[in-house]
Write a protein that holds these residues in place. Structure first.
Motif: not given
Length: 1493
Positions: A1455-1475
């Motif tokens: 969405d064009g925003k940089m926030n390191s607190k979103r990293a855990a959720r971003a990794l969670h969703r990325a891993v789920q997308s590979l499942a």
């Protein structure tokens, strides 16, 4: 003719008036008149000879008045012309010859000094003598001037003797002057001056040949001359001076005080006759000053010294630039300043003396008669300064100057012996400094030649005998030739015989002979030599009363001999008297005295010996204080500095062994290293420094257990042994030391070769100590101890039996009162006890106890070792109690230990051992059930009391205290004592302190391996068993991640102190400054760096730690900072859970538990369905199932799918992880965290190696953790709290993508790196939101990567990653040239950094040996300050990375925003997308994990 008469008369009148008024204008006008008269007398004029003579006489006077000696050629030429015009028989020829001779003699004396090459010098002298002889021949016997002619010829012959040294020229003047004196009966006006002249020549002959009659006759004649001169006569002051000099010389030769006092009185009278303005006043000032200096040396009156300096300064002031005697004044003043330096030790006096001597030398051209003396004076002063400061340049220059002086004193020169002796002395000094055999041999040759020039009867023979004896003694000490020593003693006895009672040099001869006899005693052990030496030292001291300049030397010499006799015979009175004498000597060497350092060391050594003999702590402290003072007086490059360093190092080592202060030991090692560095290869004392350093390193190894210390000690012992080749007197000692160290290394590592070599070396050492050798018992003991060790290792009865036989032999050689008897008794007792335990023979046990009782009897009440003997006996009695269960043995053991404790001071390090033994004994009471009237419980409490006391004894040393605390933990756990938690907390605190003293984090990590790795989790488990969940969390936080905690302490912000006053601000600054120094990476020393540099750096670091601890304590005294840097309380730690609950997993032998920490509610503990053994098995199964399939593939190769069996094993392990660990936690999380919210895992121990985030049932419609919560990890609660600190963010996010596809040492290229980094660029928001930097290929070096790390707060790594399991701090990202290591990252301040994605293998794998230190790349970034990190649990393949990176960044910043607190959720969703991708291996889908906020 009338005009000629008028001008001539006018010239004479003006010259006569000049002589009355000293008006130089009259002299000049006189010359003018004589010149005009001469002009009126052409050749063949009958008055021309007279006119030339008159003009010559006036010009000669002018040359003398104006000091224009080079103009003497003119009057000499005029006198010669006049003489040529007055042929033989002319009535005025004798007077003309006389004046010509005087002028020639004046030119010889003055102009002749200008050059050695000018042959005219000698010719002038010879011509003058010829003139005097002709004048004498022209005056028949009975002539009115016959006596004067005899006197004139005698004087000039004496001058030639002084110049050339021909004895005939000395004897002839005496005959001539005796003849002249015979012509002048009593009452004759010339009798006084002739008596005076004859006295001077006799005095000269005495100085040359040493005939006492000449000296006595000279004094008698001077007295006669003085009696014939009425008061105020112009010659009276000169006679005073000469008589005084002769009396002073007789004093120096025979030692009669009256002669010296008379000489000074006469010089004072002479000075009084030469008031201010008198041309000879400066001479009288110098003469009086010289005599006062002589009296100072004899009686030591400071007033004489100060008066002499004032007089010499006055004399110098009367001799301005250009004055002929100015060099002499420079020399005189320099000599007396040198005397004051030797008397008071003020360096400025020595430096001033050398400057003056250089000035004097500069005024003396080549060929000047005083040049050799000035060369020698300067050389002697430089030699003195070398001996004081140790600057080799001074010594080298002194040698060069003495050689120059000797060259000016060729064979036959009357002063050659002086140059020979001086050069011999300075070469002897060179030998002592540099050990050159050639210097010593040359010194001996020179002193022999000097002695040959002083035949029997010569006044200086005793001095030459002493000098030669000294170098022969030195040669004996260097080469061991007994003949040299015996010859030296004979020579010293001959010298003493030449110094009868009253002789000024008698005390020196006493001392010299005593020194040589002491040396012979040390070499041969003949008691008579030592007793004779002491008697001679006492005689010398008696001749040196209070105030005598050499009194301190007599004190020291006598003290040394008494100290030696004490060491040989053990008489306490000798030792006490030696200490008194050493104190007297020191009092005579005030601050600044050149010998003060030696006196300080001597007294310190004696006090140290008395401490070792009697155990008085004050003696030990005084010795160290004195040795520090001595070292401060020996600057770098001083020849005695290495000795002072060794002395202080050895004494500090002794105090360490007595009190256990680590600082003493570290300083001792540093001092010994510096001493060794100052004794390079080839130095004669190098082996001693090697041995000394090895000894203290060996002691430190025994105290701290650092293997490097032991290896270094052995290496040093080997080098020292090589320097003490076969036949060396002390070789056996080094063999013993090396063997002992090898034996200990064997015990530590078990290498049989070390043990066998130790036994071989000790047998060789024993062979070097035959029957009668004083160290044979010690060799017996050493061999026996190693055979004892061999028995313990190999179980060979023969070794143990031989050890016992050897101990018995050693004991037999140490009778009652022998200082080593107690040690032999103890060793034999220990060996017998070992045989008892091996063979069960009660007789051995009883004998061992009996021996310990004997040992105790030899250490009566008041003996410093009595406590040790009580302790040894107590331990043996306790052992017999365990064997026979006789309560009396146990009670006696307790009684002895209690008594031993009372004999030790409160802070004595041996208290730790006694407390530990008391704890063991009271535990035996508890276990045995003795005294069942209630004492059993008390015994257990008392056991814990002593365990606690041992752990808390500050002087016991951190390592020993830590070991004691672990014993406390063991016993408290075994009996569930209520001090369990306190024992654990103490152990963890001591472990923290012990580790913090080491600068290198790798060393800290290695240190942790030596102690229980489960200490913190065992402590937490104990707290959980007692129901204290909050305390369990606190203990975990205190005892885990110690290395990271110690590093982050140094970066603690202190802004809260800013507004609390000046003191608080000053403390804040001091804390930051010291923390900055401690946080600086330790120097990475290259191989071959001198150990002294490494040791100094380590010592500096330990001192900084001590300073830092003191500042921290001061900050805690400020209101609001009482818990600054203390282990955090649970109330503080709970703040880590403000964004979601934290699950702490605890694995110990007793149970495996989970602790859920919510933000505002009490924590809860959950007992898990797994034990430690099953947990470790589960970890092993995960490692087997996950890692082999992820091995890197060659370029272009497709990912290799996991075998079905491995896939099944991994799923089974993940199900077990869910069922036994994760699901029980999930069941309790509902009340704290809503579904799909975030939770944090804080695993401990083996839990660190499990993919907790991937746990699930892995079946159709089964549950998994990832469906319920978003998992993150944190290595500790404190780390999570620290990463949540907010910082100002820049408007544009600085983002660095760092990739390296082909690092050094790798065979193939990672093809995915470039595409991955370009993919990241494409997924990030464009500028200005993100400022993107890419570093790849040849740019991706270590230094460039470090720069990028520092300058960018968002990071993405794509490269090889390695986890180093042996040295985890060497785990690294692999760059082009060098690895970017975990250690490099940990030393950076990344507190403003927000995010790091680690697209590399094994970036979140810890170290199995120290799992609770959490040492991996991802953790290092978080501890360095990065808020959010994505890492990998094991190896990852390229296709996984490519797909996950794309999915991750789309979810993170799509969405064009940089926030390191979103990293855990971003990794969670990325891993789920590979499942849903069934082609991707399961272990690749779960390899990534998130750490941080």
């Amino acid at each position: 003719m009338d005009e000629l008469v008028i001008r001539t008369d006018a010239g004479h009148c003006l010259l006569a008036r000049y002589r009355r008024t000293q008006n130089t204008r009259d002299l000049d006008q006189s010359i003018t008149r004589f010149e005009r008269a001469s002009d009126l007398c052409p050749m063949n004029h009958p008055c021309r000879p007279a006119a030339l003579f008159n003009l010559a006489a006036a010009k000669f006077v002018s040359c003398q008045v104006n000091v224009t000696y080079l103009d003497l050629d003119i009057p000499i030429s005029l006198f010669q012309d006049a003489l040529d015009l007055r042929p033989t028989g002319h009535p005025d020829r004798p007077i003309t010859q006389l004046h010509l001779a005087i002028a020639l003699l004046s030119r010889f004396a003055k102009r002749g000094f200008e050059t050695d090459a000018d042959a005219a010098k000698d010719q002038d002298l010879d011509d003058a003598i010829t003139c005097f002889r002709e004048a004498l021949a022209l005056r028949p016997v009975g002539h009115t001037n016959w006596s004067k002619s005899l006197s004139n010829l005698a004087n000039v012959l004496t001058t030639r003797f002084e110049h050339r040294g021909n004895d005939q020229d000395l004897d002839d003047p005496i005959i001539l002057l005796r003849d002249a004196l015979a012509l002048c009966p009593v009452g004759h006006p010339d009798r006084s001056i002739l008596s005076h002249s004859l006295a001077n020549v006799l005095f000269t002959r005495f100085k040359h040949r040493g005939n006492d009659q000449d000296l006595d006759d000279a004094i008698m004649l001077h007295r006669d001359a003085l009696a014939l001169r009425r008061d105020g006569h112009s010659y009276q002051s000169m006679i005073f001076n000469n008589l005084a000099i002769a009396l002073s010389t007789r004093f120096e030769h025979r030692g009669h005080d009256q002669d010296l006092d008379d000489a000074i009185m006469l010089h004072r009278e002479a000075l009084a006759l030469r008031p201010v303005g008198h041309p000879d006043r400066s001479t009288s000032l110098s003469n009086l000053a010289n005599q006062l200096s002589t009296r100072l040396k004899h009686r030591g009156n400071d007033q004489d010294l100060d008066d002499a300096i004032v007089l010499h300064r006055d004399a110098l002031a009367l001799r301005p630039v250009g004055h002929a005697d100015r060099p002499s004044s420079f020399n005189n003043l320099a000599n007396v300043l040198l005397t004051r330096f030797q008397h008071r030790g003020n360096d400025q006096d020595l430096d001033d003396a050398i400057i003056l001597l250089r000035d004097a030398l500069a005024l003396l051209p080549v060929g000047h008669a005083y040049l050799p003396g000035s060369l020698m004076n300067l050389a002697n002063s430089l030699s003195t300064r070398f001996q004081h400061r140790g600057n080799d340049q001074d010594l080298d220059e002194a040698v060069m100057l003495h050689r120059d002086a000797l060259a000016l004193h060729p064979v036959g020169h009357p002063h050659r012996f002086s140059s020979l002796s001086n050069l011999g002395n300075v070469l002897y000094t060179c030998f002592k400094d540099q050990g050159s055999r050639q210097d010593l041999d040359e010194a001996t040759t020179l002193q022999r030649e000097a002695l040959a020039l002083h035949p029997v009867g010569h006044t200086n023979r005793s001095s030459s005998l002493n000098n030669l004896a000294s170098v022969l003694s030195a040669r004996f000490e260097h080469r061991g030739n007994d003949q040299d020593l015996d010859d030296a003693i004979v020579l010293h006895r001959d010298a003493l015989a030449l110094c009868p009672i009253g002789h000024a040099g008698r005390s020196v001869s006493f001392n010299n002979l005593a020194n040589s006899l002491s040396t012979r005693f040390e070499h041969r052990g003949n008691d008579q030599d030592l007793d004779d030496a002491i008697m001679l030292y006492r005689d010398a001291l008696a001749l040196r009363p209070v105030g005598h300049a050499d009194r301190s030397k007599s004190f020291s010499g006598l003290a040394n001999a008494l100290f030696t006799r004490f060491e040989h015979r053990g008489n306490d009175q000798d030792l006490d008297e030696a200490i008194i004498l050493y104190r007297e000597a020191l009092a005579l060497h005030p601050v600044g005295h050149p010998d003060r350092s030696t006196s300080l060391n001597n007294l310190a050594n004696a006090l140290l010996t008395r401490f070792q003999h009697r155990g008085n702590d004050q003696d030990l402290d005084d010795a160290i204080m004195l040795q520090r003072d001595a070292l401060a007086l020996d600057p770098i490059s001083h020849p005695d500095r290495s000795t002072s360093l060794n002395n202080l190092g050895s004494t500090l080592s002794t105090r360490y062994q007595h009190r256990g202060n680590d600082q003493d030991l570290d300083e001792a090692i540093m001092l010994h290293r510096e001493a060794l560095a100052s004794r390079p290869v080839g130095h004669p004392d190098r082996s001693g420094s090697l041995d000394g350093l090895a000894n203290v390193l060996f002691i430190r190894f025994q105290h701290r257990g650092n293997d490097q210390d032991l290896d270094d000690a052995i290496m040093l012992y080997r080098e020292a042994q090589a320097l003490r080749s076969v036949g060396h007197e002390y070789r056996y000692k080094l063999l013993n030391n090396l063997a002992t160290a090898l034996s200990i290394r064997f015990e530590h590592r078990g290498n049989d070769q070390d043990l066998d070599e130790a036994i071989m070396l000790l047998r060789a050492a024993l062979d070097l100590c035959p029957c009668g050798h004083p160290d044979r018992p010690a060799s017996f003991n050493s061999l026996a101890n190693v055979l004892y060790t061999s028995f313990e290792h190999r179980g060979t009865d023969q070794d143990l039996n031989e050890a016992i036989i050897l101990h018995r032999d050693a004991l037999a050689l140490r009778p009652v009162d022998h200082p080593g008897r107690v040690m032999s008794i103890n060793n034999l007792a220990n060996a017998l006890f070992k045989r008892f335990k091996h063979q069960g023979d009660d007789q051995d046990l009883d004998e061992a106890i009996m021996l310990h009782r004997d040992s105790l009897a030899l250490r009566p009440v008041g003996h410093p070792g009595r406590g040790t003997s009580l302790h040894n006996l107590a331990n043996m009695l306790a052992a017999r109690f365990e064997h026979r269960h006789n309560g009396e043995d146990l009670r006696e053991s307790r009684e002895n230990l209690s008594y031993a404790s009372t004999l030790l001071t409160q802070h004595d390090p041996h208290q730790l051992i006694v407390h530990s033994s008391l704890a063991t004994v009271y535990l035996l009471f508890h276990r045995s059930g003795l005294d069942n009237t209630g004492e059993v419980t008390d015994s257990l409490n008392t056991t814990m009391h002593h365990r606690k006391a041992a752990a808390n004894l500050v002087s016991g040393g951190l390592r020993h205290r830590l070991r004691a605390s672990l014993c406390w933990v063991r016993d408290a756990n075994e009996y569930s004592h209520d001090t369990q938690l306190e024992a654990y907390a103490t152990s963890m605190q001591l472990l923290d302190a012990y580790m913090s003293a080491t600068a290198s984090v790798s060393s800290r990590h290695n240190t942790m391996k030596d102690f229980p790795r489960t200490l913190a989790v065992d402590a937490a488990s104990c707290a959980l068993r007692s129901g204290d969940v909050c305390r369990a969390v606190e203990l975990l936080e205190q005892g885990r991640t110690l290395i990271w905690t110690q590093m982050t302490r140094l970066r603690m912000p202190l802004d809260g102190l800013q507004d609390l006053g000046d003191h608080a601000v000053a403390l804040m600054k001091k804390f930051r400054d010291i923390s900055s120094l401690l946080n600086t990476p330790p120097t990475n020393y290259q191989e071959g760096t001198p150990s002294v540099n490494v040791e100094a750096e380590a010592s500096r670091y330990r001192r900084l730690v001590e300073d830092w601890n003191r500042v921290v304590e001061e900050i805690r005294n400020i209101e609001g900072f009482s818990r600054f840097l203390l282990p955090p309380l649970f109330s503080d730690l709970q703040d880590a859970a403000r964004d979601g609950p934290i699950v702490v997993l605890v694995a110990s032998k007793s149970s495996c538990d989970a602790i859920i920490i919510p933000h505002n509610q009490p924590p809860i503990s959950i007992k898990l369905r797994i034990n430690l053994e099953k947990l470790q098995n589960l970890v092993h199964r995960f490692q087997s199932a996950s890692q082999p399939q992820a091995a890197p593939n060659p370029p272009e190769a497709a990912p290799t799918p996991a075998p079905q069996s491995t896939h099944s094993a991994l799923m089974k392990a993940l199900r077990e992880l869910w069922n036994d660990i994760v699901h029980p936690v999930i069941e309790h999380l509902g009340g704290f965290a809503p579904s799909r919210s975030r939770i944090w895992w804080c695993p401990t121990g083996a839990f660190n190696f499990l993919p907790l985030h991937a746990a699930g049932e892995y079946r159709a419609h089964g549950q998994s953790l990832s469906q319920l919560y978003i998992s993150s990890y944190t290595p500790s609660l404190t780390a999570l709290i620290r990463t949540r600190r907010s910082h100002d963010r820049s408007l544009s996010v600085p983002f660095a993508a760092i990739g390296q596809n082909h690092p050094a040492g790798h065979l193939f290229t990672l093809e995915c790196v470039e595409p991955e980094l370009e993919l990241v660029r494409s997924l990030l928001p464009p500028p200005p939101t993100v400022s993107f930097t890419k570093i790849t290929s040849v740019e991706a070096t270590k230094s460039r990567a470090l720069d990028a790390l520092r300058d960018n707060t968002w990071l993405h790594f794509s490269c090889h990653g390695t986890q180093n399991y042996t040295e985890p701090f060497n785990s690294a990202f692999l760059m082009l040239d060098q690895p970017l290591s975990l250690l490099d990252i940990s030393q950076m301040d990344l507190s403003r950094h927000e995010f790091a994605f680690l697209s590399a293998c094994e970036t979140a794998v810890g170290d199995a040996n120290t799992p609770d230190e959490v040492i991996h790349l991802a953790a290092s970034l978080q501890f360095a300050g990065v808020q959010s990190v994505v890492g990998t649990l094991w190896e990852v393949n390229d296709s996984t990375v490519q797909r996950l990176v794309e999915a991750f960044y789309k979810n993170l910043c799509g969405d064009g925003k940089m926030n390191s607190k979103r990293a855990a959720r971003a990794l969670h969703r990325a891993v789920q997308s590979l499942a849903s991708d069934k082609d991707m291996p399961l272990e690749q889908r779960i390899v990534f994990m998130h750490i941080g906020i």
